[in-house]
Design a protein around this motif. Structure first.
Motif: not given
Length: 123
Positions: A92-100, A111-119
């Motif tokens: 499962d692949y998740f995109c995410a955001a970081t304050n860095l 800090d923030y995450w998506g729900q994911g998509t399956q590969v």
């Protein structure tokens, strides 16, 4: 804040996929962004990251030369182009955001995450 990932699916080894992640409630232009993957029963692992402007990006060793992360801040969207997929890329692949602003290479930096998509890569 919401991320919606898409583009996953079932493909054969050697095929390509392009994942997309559309953000809402957050301006991704102020965040470093990344993709993280997880195999059920295992910890999430870093795949690739990109800085705020998109001018710098990095990938985990096993995906270098095959996966490319990119972003379109005007569309509030991040992409992961995956070429020459292997069975071990199944996750499962998740995109995410970081304050860095330069991006993050460790899952705890996000800090923030998506729900994911399956590969799934299988013959």
């Amino acid at each position: 804040v919401q991320f919606v990932e898409s583009g996953g699916g079932l493909v054969q080894p050697g095929a390509s996929l392009r994942l997309s992640c559309v953000a809402s409630g957050l301006n991704i232009g102020t965040y470093g962004m990344g993709w993280v993957r997880q195999v059920p029963g295992k910890e999430r692992e870093y795949v690739a990251t990109i800085n705020r402007s998109g001018g710098s990006h990095r990938g985990e060793d096993s995906v270098k030369g095959r996966f490319t992360i990119s972003r379109d801040n005007a569309k509030n969207t991040v992409y992961l182009q995956m070429n020459n997929l292997r069975p071990e890329d199944t996750a499962d692949y998740f995109c995410a955001a970081t304050n860095l602003g330069y991006g993050g290479t460790r899952r705890y930096e996000y800090d923030y995450w998506g729900q994911g998509t399956q590969v799934t890569v299988s013959s």
